[in-house]
Design an enzyme around this catalytic site. Structure first.
Site, PDB file in Angstrom:
ATOM      1  N   ALA A  12     -50.453 -58.270 -44.389  1.00  0.00           N
ATOM      2  CA  ALA A  12     -51.084 -59.567 -44.646  1.00  0.00           C
ATOM      3  C   ALA A  12     -52.448 -59.352 -45.282  1.00  0.00           C
ATOM      4  CB  ALA A  12     -51.249 -60.326 -43.336  1.00  0.00           C
TER       5      ALA A  12
ATOM      6  N   ASN B  10     -62.341 -54.698 -38.216  1.00  0.00           N
ATOM      7  CA  ASN B  10     -60.981 -54.218 -37.890  1.00  0.00           C
ATOM      8  C   ASN B  10     -60.626 -52.951 -38.670  1.00  0.00           C
ATOM      9  OD1 ASN B  10     -60.736 -55.733 -40.305  1.00  0.00           O
ATOM     10  ND2 ASN B  10     -58.612 -56.278 -39.884  1.00  0.00           N
TER      11      ASN B  10
ATOM     12  N   HIS C 127     -61.559 -68.703 -41.345  1.00  0.00           N
ATOM     13  CA  HIS C 127     -60.432 -68.960 -42.246  1.00  0.00           C
ATOM     14  C   HIS C 127     -59.479 -70.026 -41.726  1.00  0.00           C
ATOM     15  CE1 HIS C 127     -58.542 -66.120 -39.516  1.00  0.00           C
ATOM     16  NE2 HIS C 127     -59.049 -65.055 -40.087  1.00  0.00           N
TER      17      HIS C 127
ATOM     18  N   HIS D 155     -63.420 -58.282 -45.592  1.00  0.00           N
ATOM     19  CA  HIS D 155     -62.915 -56.957 -45.196  1.00  0.00           C
ATOM     20  C   HIS D 155     -63.323 -55.964 -46.272  1.00  0.00           C
ATOM     21  CE1 HIS D 155     -60.406 -58.559 -41.934  1.00  0.00           C
ATOM     22  NE2 HIS D 155     -60.324 -59.611 -42.726  1.00  0.00           N
ATOM     23  N   LEU D 156     -64.187 -55.023 -45.889  1.00  0.00           N
ATOM     24  CA  LEU D 156     -64.629 -54.005 -46.855  1.00  0.00           C
ATOM     25  C   LEU D 156     -63.883 -52.696 -46.680  1.00  0.00           C
ATOM     26  CD1 LEU D 156     -68.540 -54.244 -47.056  1.00  0.00           C
ATOM     27  CD2 LEU D 156     -66.893 -54.737 -48.873  1.00  0.00           C
ATOM     28  N   ARG D 157     -63.179 -52.535 -45.504  1.00  0.00           N
ATOM     29  CA  ARG D 157     -62.518 -51.252 -45.185  1.00  0.00           C
ATOM     30  C   ARG D 157     -63.568 -50.136 -45.136  1.00  0.00           C
ATOM     31  NH1 ARG D 157     -58.680 -54.753 -43.736  1.00  0.00           N
ATOM     32  NH2 ARG D 157     -57.210 -55.293 -45.397  1.00  0.00           N
TER      33      ARG D 157
ATOM     34  N   HIS E  87     -67.059 -63.969 -44.398  1.00  0.00           N
ATOM     35  CA  HIS E  87     -65.888 -63.292 -43.788  1.00  0.00           C
ATOM     36  C   HIS E  87     -65.268 -62.364 -44.831  1.00  0.00           C
ATOM     37  CE1 HIS E  87     -62.122 -63.330 -41.131  1.00  0.00           C
ATOM     38  NE2 HIS E  87     -61.891 -62.469 -42.112  1.00  0.00           N
TER      39      HIS E  87
ATOM     40  N   HIS F  44     -60.486 -65.260 -34.932  1.00  0.00           N
ATOM     41  CA  HIS F  44     -59.196 -65.349 -35.584  1.00  0.00           C
ATOM     42  C   HIS F  44     -58.408 -66.315 -34.702  1.00  0.00           C
ATOM     43  CE1 HIS F  44     -55.815 -63.911 -38.149  1.00  0.00           C
ATOM     44  NE2 HIS F  44     -55.184 -64.558 -37.184  1.00  0.00           N
TER      45      HIS F  44
ATOM     46  N   LYS G 159     -66.238 -60.414 -33.121  1.00  0.00           N
ATOM     47  CA  LYS G 159     -64.980 -60.950 -33.626  1.00  0.00           C
ATOM     48  C   LYS G 159     -63.895 -60.908 -32.568  1.00  0.00           C
ATOM     49  CE  LYS G 159     -61.913 -62.332 -36.601  1.00  0.00           C
ATOM     50  NZ  LYS G 159     -61.796 -62.350 -38.034  1.00  0.00           N
TER      51      LYS G 159
ATOM     52  N   ASP H 112     -62.297 -63.916 -46.782  1.00  0.00           N
ATOM     53  CA  ASP H 112     -61.241 -63.128 -46.131  1.00  0.00           C
ATOM     54  C   ASP H 112     -60.556 -62.201 -47.135  1.00  0.00           C
ATOM     55  OD1 ASP H 112     -59.801 -62.120 -44.015  1.00  0.00           O
ATOM     56  OD2 ASP H 112     -58.415 -63.808 -43.884  1.00  0.00           O
TER      57      ASP H 112
ATOM     58  N   HIS I 129     -55.308 -54.242 -49.627  1.00  0.00           N
ATOM     59  CA  HIS I 129     -54.278 -53.321 -49.129  1.00  0.00           C
ATOM     60  C   HIS I 129     -53.722 -52.591 -50.337  1.00  0.00           C
ATOM     61  CE1 HIS I 129     -53.862 -54.831 -44.982  1.00  0.00           C
ATOM     62  NE2 HIS I 129     -54.072 -56.030 -45.491  1.00  0.00           N
TER      63      HIS I 129
ATOM     64  N   LEU J 226     -52.798 -63.880 -43.272  1.00  0.00           N
ATOM     65  CA  LEU J 226     -52.802 -64.528 -41.964  1.00  0.00           C
ATOM     66  C   LEU J 226     -54.184 -65.111 -41.691  1.00  0.00           C
ATOM     67  CD1 LEU J 226     -50.713 -61.962 -39.899  1.00  0.00           C
ATOM     68  CD2 LEU J 226     -50.081 -64.320 -40.455  1.00  0.00           C
TER      69      LEU J 226
END
Ligand code: DOR
Ligand code: ZN
Length: 348
Positions: free
Chosen positions: A268, A46, A179, A20-22, A18, A141, A104, A252, A256, A224
């Site tokens: 978050a 996302n 998560h 987030h690579l953006r 899990h 989620h 997802k 996760d 940011h 979150l």
């Protein structure tokens, strides 16, 4: 130096189930942090706009591979973002592509970039039936978005209101409860019949909710689902170190820009990609369970996703090092979790 305090640990190369690579410059900066430790990662969809179609996932995967520094080997495992309108045919396209490994569910409004998420999961049942049929996992989620439910109870209420009815309707649907943060989720996954597993982050293993408020409000510990009470952290530690193949690693890690975390309405997400394996090793070591780390980090995930385990290995050494205070990421700055702190384990 006794046998009970090993100075190094070598395990099969782990994967991050899990992440987030953006995209764009930020993705290019954070990707090597993950690729130095992990063989593969389940890449969250996302983005803005979200990755809702197989064609988007194919293009996003190509951007990730193009951004990988020369000589680094890493396989992005792509996901689709479920919406009220995801067509059953899109699931077949995703499965046939061979590059999409999960779909997802973001309940609409639950978290970062979830506005296009699902308003009512029962609207998606036709699509979920195809996922069950072709064996494409649903990644959850797992929080309700009902404003009347206390923020700290949203995961436990999700189990009763959404997950149990879903699994009663579709008992063969493969599910990853991502998560997890509560004893309720750990018990549910431990006790359920059928194809369900859960990922656990390093920060939910190491910290309880006091960490967010220690000496003042500390936005880099806000994610979150939010950190919970100590009793929940202990339940997650028991699950992660149990050797039960239903629990595996998912960081996760969610970068940011510093200014959007240190903000009146901060985003978050905890950035842990740079030091994830060091943090997991620290957590397992804290309860004398280093012998269970490989199962959790390197075996249970690929077994659940029906992918081969990695063939090479990584080594961590008991050696103190200081986490940088800030990282230059794309055109911005990211403050990692544990910024400026001493960490007890170091990846070789
Ligand atoms: O803390 C989080 N950050 N939780 C999520 O579910 C999303 C993530 C993000 O994308 O920043
Ligand atoms: Zn996430």
């Amino acid at each position: 130096m006794s046998n009970s305090t090993p100075q190094t640990i070598t395990i099969t190369r782990p994967d991050d189930w899990h992440l987030h690579l953006r995209d764009g410059a930020m993705m290019a900066s954070v990707l090597p942090h993950t690729a130095r430790q992990f063989g593969r990662a389940i890449v969250m969809p996302n983005l803005k706009p979200p990755v809702t179609l197989t064609s988007h996932a194919v293009a996003y995967r190509e951007r990730i591979i193009a951004a990988l520094p020369d000589g680094m080997i890493f396989e992005p495992l792509m996901t689709l973002y479920l919406t009220d309108n995801t067509a059953p045919d899109e699931i077949r396209r995703a499965k046939d592509s061979g590059i999409v490994h999960g779909v997802k569910l973001y309940p609409a409004g639950a978290t970062t970039n979830s506005d296009a998420g699902v308003s009512d999961l029962t609207k998606c049942y036709k699509t979920l039936e195809v996922m069950q049929e072709v064996g494409l996992p649903l990644l959850l989620h797992g929080e309700v978005t009902d404003a009347a439910i206390d923020l700290f109870d949203r995961e436990a209420v999700f189990i009763d209101r959404v997950l149990m009815p879903l699994r009663a309707a579709m008992p063969e649907l493969k599910i990853v409860f991502e998560h997890i943060t509560t004893s309720e989720a750990a018990s549910y996954v431990t006790q359920s019949a059928g194809p369900i597993a859960a990922t656990i982050t390093a920060h939910h293993l190491l910290y309880n909710r006091n960490e967010i408020f220690k000496g003042g409000i500390r936005p880099h510990y806000y994610c979150l689902p939010v950190l919970k009470r100590e009793q929940h952290r202990l339940a997650l530690m028991t699950a992660a170190t149990s050797g039960n193949p239903r629990f595996f690693l998912g960081t996760d890690s969610a970068p940011h820009p510093k200014g959007l975390k240190e903000h009146a309405c901060g985003c978050a997400g905890c950035y842990t990609a740079l030091h994830a394996m060091e943090l997991y090793t620290q957590a397992f070591d804290s309860v004398g369970a280093l012998d269970k780390l490989e199962q959790f980090a390197s075996f249970s995930g690929p077994d659940f996703y029906q992918l081969p385990r990695n063939a090479d290995s990584i080594t961590l050494r008991r050696e103190e090092w200081t986490m940088p205070a800030e990282l230059a990421v794309g055109e911005s700055t990211v403050v990692p979790l544990n910024a400026g702190e001493l960490l007890p384990w170091k990846l070789e």
